[in-house]
Design a protein around this motif. Sequence first.
Motif, PDB file in Angstrom:
ATOM      1  N   THR A 179      38.294  16.468  35.946  1.00  0.00           N
ATOM      2  CA  THR A 179      38.576  15.260  36.713  1.00  0.00           C
ATOM      3  C   THR A 179      40.035  15.218  37.156  1.00  0.00           C
ATOM      4  O   THR A 179      40.944  15.515  36.378  1.00  0.00           O
ATOM      5  CB  THR A 179      38.263  14.005  35.870  1.00  0.00           C
ATOM      6  OG1 THR A 179      36.925  14.096  35.378  1.00  0.00           O
ATOM      7  CG2 THR A 179      38.389  12.747  36.712  1.00  0.00           C
ATOM      8  N   TYR A 180      40.220  14.796  38.410  1.00  0.00           N
ATOM      9  CA  TYR A 180      41.543  14.640  38.995  1.00  0.00           C
ATOM     10  C   TYR A 180      41.635  13.276  39.672  1.00  0.00           C
ATOM     11  O   TYR A 180      40.610  12.628  39.956  1.00  0.00           O
ATOM     12  CB  TYR A 180      41.814  15.725  40.042  1.00  0.00           C
ATOM     13  CG  TYR A 180      41.936  17.115  39.475  1.00  0.00           C
ATOM     14  CD1 TYR A 180      43.176  17.621  39.093  1.00  0.00           C
ATOM     15  CD2 TYR A 180      40.816  17.928  39.319  1.00  0.00           C
ATOM     16  CE1 TYR A 180      43.300  18.906  38.569  1.00  0.00           C
ATOM     17  CE2 TYR A 180      40.920  19.205  38.794  1.00  0.00           C
ATOM     18  CZ  TYR A 180      42.167  19.684  38.421  1.00  0.00           C
ATOM     19  OH  TYR A 180      42.283  20.947  37.897  1.00  0.00           O
TER      20      TYR A 180
ATOM     21  N   VAL B 206      46.937  15.809  44.743  1.00  0.00           N
ATOM     22  CA  VAL B 206      45.949  15.796  43.664  1.00  0.00           C
ATOM     23  C   VAL B 206      46.678  15.900  42.330  1.00  0.00           C
ATOM     24  O   VAL B 206      47.382  16.882  42.064  1.00  0.00           O
ATOM     25  CB  VAL B 206      44.936  16.940  43.842  1.00  0.00           C
ATOM     26  CG1 VAL B 206      43.924  16.927  42.697  1.00  0.00           C
ATOM     27  CG2 VAL B 206      44.220  16.814  45.186  1.00  0.00           C
ATOM     28  N   VAL B 207      46.481  14.883  41.480  1.00  0.00           N
ATOM     29  CA  VAL B 207      47.192  14.778  40.207  1.00  0.00           C
ATOM     30  C   VAL B 207      46.206  14.996  39.056  1.00  0.00           C
ATOM     31  O   VAL B 207      45.101  14.427  39.070  1.00  0.00           O
ATOM     32  CB  VAL B 207      47.859  13.392  40.068  1.00  0.00           C
ATOM     33  CG1 VAL B 207      48.534  13.231  38.706  1.00  0.00           C
ATOM     34  CG2 VAL B 207      48.869  13.177  41.194  1.00  0.00           C
ATOM     35  N   PRO B 208      46.557  15.792  38.062  1.00  0.00           N
ATOM     36  CA  PRO B 208      45.664  15.943  36.898  1.00  0.00           C
ATOM     37  C   PRO B 208      45.363  14.583  36.258  1.00  0.00           C
ATOM     38  O   PRO B 208      46.252  13.755  36.116  1.00  0.00           O
ATOM     39  CB  PRO B 208      46.467  16.835  35.953  1.00  0.00           C
ATOM     40  CG  PRO B 208      47.398  17.587  36.843  1.00  0.00           C
ATOM     41  CD  PRO B 208      47.755  16.628  37.955  1.00  0.00           C
ATOM     42  N   PHE B 209      44.113  14.399  35.883  1.00  0.00           N
ATOM     43  CA  PHE B 209      43.699  13.157  35.227  1.00  0.00           C
ATOM     44  C   PHE B 209      43.100  13.433  33.865  1.00  0.00           C
ATOM     45  O   PHE B 209      43.539  12.886  32.865  1.00  0.00           O
ATOM     46  CB  PHE B 209      42.695  12.410  36.107  1.00  0.00           C
ATOM     47  CG  PHE B 209      42.295  11.056  35.569  1.00  0.00           C
ATOM     48  CD1 PHE B 209      43.111   9.954  35.768  1.00  0.00           C
ATOM     49  CD2 PHE B 209      41.110  10.876  34.867  1.00  0.00           C
ATOM     50  CE1 PHE B 209      42.752   8.706  35.273  1.00  0.00           C
ATOM     51  CE2 PHE B 209      40.751   9.631  34.379  1.00  0.00           C
ATOM     52  CZ  PHE B 209      41.579   8.549  34.574  1.00  0.00           C
ATOM     53  N   GLN B 210      42.105  14.289  33.815  1.00  0.00           N
ATOM     54  CA  GLN B 210      41.416  14.561  32.546  1.00  0.00           C
ATOM     55  C   GLN B 210      42.381  15.055  31.483  1.00  0.00           C
ATOM     56  O   GLN B 210      42.293  14.659  30.318  1.00  0.00           O
ATOM     57  CB  GLN B 210      40.310  15.586  32.786  1.00  0.00           C
ATOM     58  CG  GLN B 210      39.437  15.878  31.571  1.00  0.00           C
ATOM     59  CD  GLN B 210      38.242  16.728  31.960  1.00  0.00           C
ATOM     60  OE1 GLN B 210      37.594  16.475  32.972  1.00  0.00           O
ATOM     61  NE2 GLN B 210      37.960  17.748  31.177  1.00  0.00           N
ATOM     62  N   ARG B 211      43.322  15.907  31.869  1.00  0.00           N
ATOM     63  CA  ARG B 211      44.270  16.444  30.897  1.00  0.00           C
ATOM     64  C   ARG B 211      45.125  15.347  30.268  1.00  0.00           C
ATOM     65  O   ARG B 211      45.600  15.500  29.147  1.00  0.00           O
ATOM     66  CB  ARG B 211      45.177  17.481  31.565  1.00  0.00           C
ATOM     67  CG  ARG B 211      44.496  18.780  31.899  1.00  0.00           C
ATOM     68  CD  ARG B 211      45.479  19.956  31.898  1.00  0.00           C
ATOM     69  NE  ARG B 211      46.630  19.737  32.742  1.00  0.00           N
ATOM     70  CZ  ARG B 211      46.729  20.160  34.001  1.00  0.00           C
ATOM     71  NH1 ARG B 211      45.705  20.803  34.564  1.00  0.00           N
ATOM     72  NH2 ARG B 211      47.827  19.955  34.703  1.00  0.00           N
TER      73      ARG B 211
ATOM     74  N   GLU C 242      35.543  24.015  37.806  1.00  0.00           N
ATOM     75  CA  GLU C 242      36.504  25.015  37.379  1.00  0.00           C
ATOM     76  C   GLU C 242      35.851  25.872  36.304  1.00  0.00           C
ATOM     77  O   GLU C 242      35.628  25.404  35.180  1.00  0.00           O
ATOM     78  CB  GLU C 242      37.785  24.362  36.863  1.00  0.00           C
ATOM     79  CG  GLU C 242      38.521  23.582  37.952  1.00  0.00           C
ATOM     80  CD  GLU C 242      39.866  23.052  37.510  1.00  0.00           C
ATOM     81  OE1 GLU C 242      40.237  23.240  36.331  1.00  0.00           O
ATOM     82  OE2 GLU C 242      40.542  22.427  38.352  1.00  0.00           O
TER      83      GLU C 242
ATOM     84  N   ALA D  87      42.975  12.001  43.146  1.00  0.00           N
ATOM     85  CA  ALA D  87      43.437  12.437  44.463  1.00  0.00           C
ATOM     86  C   ALA D  87      43.927  11.230  45.252  1.00  0.00           C
ATOM     87  O   ALA D  87      43.209  10.241  45.400  1.00  0.00           O
ATOM     88  CB  ALA D  87      42.306  13.123  45.212  1.00  0.00           C
TER      89      ALA D  87
END
Length: 417
Positions: free
Chosen positions: A197-198, A240-245, A191, A200
């Motif tokens: 990171t996500y 796909v779910v946000p992970f890093q955030r 990005e 999925a």
Amino acid sequence: MSTELSITESAATAAQRHAAQPVRPATLADDEAALAAAQRLAAQFAPEAALRDRERRLPWDELDVFVASGLWAITVPREYGGPGVRNGTLAEVTATIAAADGSLGQIPQNHFYALEVLRVGGSAEQQRFFYGRVLAGERFGNALAEIGQKDFKRRTRLTRDARGWRIDGRKFYCTGALYAHWIPTLVVADEAGQDVTYLAFVPRNSPGVTITDDWDGFGQRVTGSGSVQFDGVRVEPEWVVPFQRSFERPTTIGPLAQILHAAIDLGQARGAFEAALQFVRERSRPWIDAKVERAADDPLAICHFGDLAARLAAAEALVRRAGRFVDAAQAAPDERTVAEASIAVAEARALTTTISLDAGTRLFELAGAAATLDGLGLDRFWRNARTHTLHDPVRWKYHAVGNFYLNDKLPPRHGAL
């Protein structure tokens, strides 16, 4: 010798059957119902645990019973139709199953981890969909870790282009993926020149997914902790779910993951302790210098059992306490509450690690040479504990705890603490 076995024909057939016909779970009303269900299942799973370990018999039928009990849905929030149990209850359920069979106690660990990632970072639509899948009896596995590199950077990639979204890469230590309907997979996506990171959620029967049952660790033998390969696997954006955030702000993903690890180790310790009690009462011979008729009357053995019992009770108390801290942090997450939850869980993990290993070792010291007969399978308690406690080093738990109390240093926010 490495087994390096691709999933066998019988296992593949079983996977297709279980994926096509997920078991519809019972609805558990509350924490008390969950604890009672765990006790019933533990009594059912324990008798053949040694046989499953020795023959590496994959527990397909046991997992169906496990899911049918409703226990895999206990962290689904009440507003989405689940019981939304307390974290102490989740830990106790996990420990109860792990005491009966260490592998069965570990298999759903990443299922609950994925549900916490979803709770913290998923959209309302994603939560509604995936909570519904769990309430319908579907299981989540995991494809999080990668091997072959000295760093912790993830190389499994999510690519977005005109043809859609796809995943390419290889994962290992994929506990539960073999048995799953969905495989939550950590991926990185480019990005604006930065890797983000996500998580999925990948349907296990997607074209391009290859699950290899190549886990040949000497413990936790039937967890299905092998490899998953992704070759141009298509995923929908809504999976796909946000992970890093979720780690850029204080959240309970890390403490939740770690209290489950503590609970697995606590269960291993309980199992070893109970096995030692039974063996010494029923089969062991007293040492000649004890001058007693029964091994259970040996005064030095009694002292050892007393020491184990006290430290096991302390570990149980720390896990219950950690559950309350995680509850509080989930209810009001901020930098301090999440840090306090992480420290409470680290304290619990320090003790559950040592008691699980010690109970597995002293079982033989107290029971005697007869306990080493291979057919008994008593070595599985130590093998399982030694294998599972290597997930992340306990020495860093002590460091985090000491630095918190001595220097008021908050622990790092990541999934390994």
